[in-house]
Design an enzyme around this catalytic site. Structure first.
Site, PDB file in Angstrom:
ATOM      1  CB  ALA A 247      -0.913   0.011   1.226  1.00 32.58           C
ATOM      2  CE  LYS A 248       2.755   6.922  -3.283  1.00 33.67           C
ATOM      3  NZ  LYS A 248       2.191   8.172  -2.797  1.00 33.67           N
TER       4      LYS A 248
END
Ligand code: GLU
Length: 286
Positions: A247-248
């Protein structure tokens, strides 16, 4: 050309990372290997979080990875009339109701059991009488929720086929009365994705395992709206060293960063195809 049509359908609310690349490659290759079509659909239904810069970057990322798509890029924001028509059909069947609750009210509901995704809605607005409903609709912003029990009763038993998981019996009840149109957006992911996969003739939906639970709801909506059910391929997610999906927000590098660093996107894509992941990244199954 074969009958296979797949798609990559990113939400332009952030930068794409390796997990997105992996999914796009799988969808692309499935269609290309069969001489079929691969489509790009931008799921920009959330006006508050969509950024044009992300759409530009998505297009550049895919070109950098060597993934070409067929036809025009479809943007969901240009198709709101289609979703409204689908919602109207569900309204006419009396299978949706307006919901005035705030997120905080729902979260505070101690009775709310937790489904696979968000907290299951406790059903507060399902029981409002017609006069209260009409009065509040005129005065307050509202979402539209599916009346899940009634919808399931109307549709009867349902199943879908997943190329990886096999035959799956649909159990949308676990998700509760999910939102189909939001207060701040005219449609939710669930309704838009089902309408578009059908309208675009998608035969095969390739996406991450994280959307498996949503497919129970999608199968129900397909039944209610007389839409075909594609073959699903919910693939394993790429995870970081801690086993959590990329996930970013956890620092997964954006593809745009690798691109600007001068990495070769086609080489990276070929590595992902062979299961060679950059250091610290794993396939969830491994
Ligand atoms: N737009 C969704 C996302 O970016 C994916 C939709 C789908 O593949 O069904 O998470």
């Amino acid at each position: 050309m074969s009958g296979i049509t797949s798609r990559f359908a990113p939400s332009p609310t952030g930068a794409l990372h390796l997990g997105h690349a992996y999914s796009a490659i799988r969808a692309h290759d499935l269609a290309r290997a069969a001489g079929g079509r691969f489509l790009l659909r931008i799921e920009d239904i959330d006006p508050g979080r969509t950024r044009e810069a992300h759409i530009t970057a998505i297009i550049e990322d895919l070109a950098w990875l060597g993934l070409g798509w067929d036809g025009e890029v479809v943007r969901q924001s240009a198709r709101l009339g289609l979703y409204a028509a689908a919602l109207d059909r569900l309204k006419a069947m009396d299978l949706v109701y307006p919901c005035f609750c705030t997120r905080a009210e729902i979260a505070a509901s101690a009775a709310a059991p937790h489904g696979d995704e968000a907290p299951v809605y406790p059903g507060t607005c399902r029981h409002l009488d017609a006069a209260t409903r009409a009065g509040r609709m005129a005065a307050e912003p509202h979402a539209w929720r599916i009346a899940m029990d009634a919808a399931v009763a109307r549709a009867g038993p349902l199943a879908w086929r997943d190329d990886i998981a096999g035959a799956v019996v649909a159990v949308p009840e676990k998700q509760g009365d999910v939102v189909l149109a939001r207060k701040d957006a005219p449609v939710s992911y669930h309704l838009a994705v089902v309408v578009d996969d059908a309208a675009q003739g998608i035969s095969d939906v390739v996406r991450g395992q994280d959307l498996f639970a949503a497919t129970h709801v999608h199968r129900l909506l397909q039944a209610l709206l007389d839409l075909p059910t594609p073959l699903y391929h919910h693939h394993a997610l790429l995870v970081g060293p801690d086993g959590r999906r990329l996930a970013k927000r956890d620092g997964a590098p954006a593809l745009a960063l690798l691109r600007h660093d001068g990495q070769d996107g086609r080489e990276l894509a070929d590595g992902l195809r062979r299961g060679q992941f950059p250091a610290g990244i794993f396939d969830q199954k491994a």
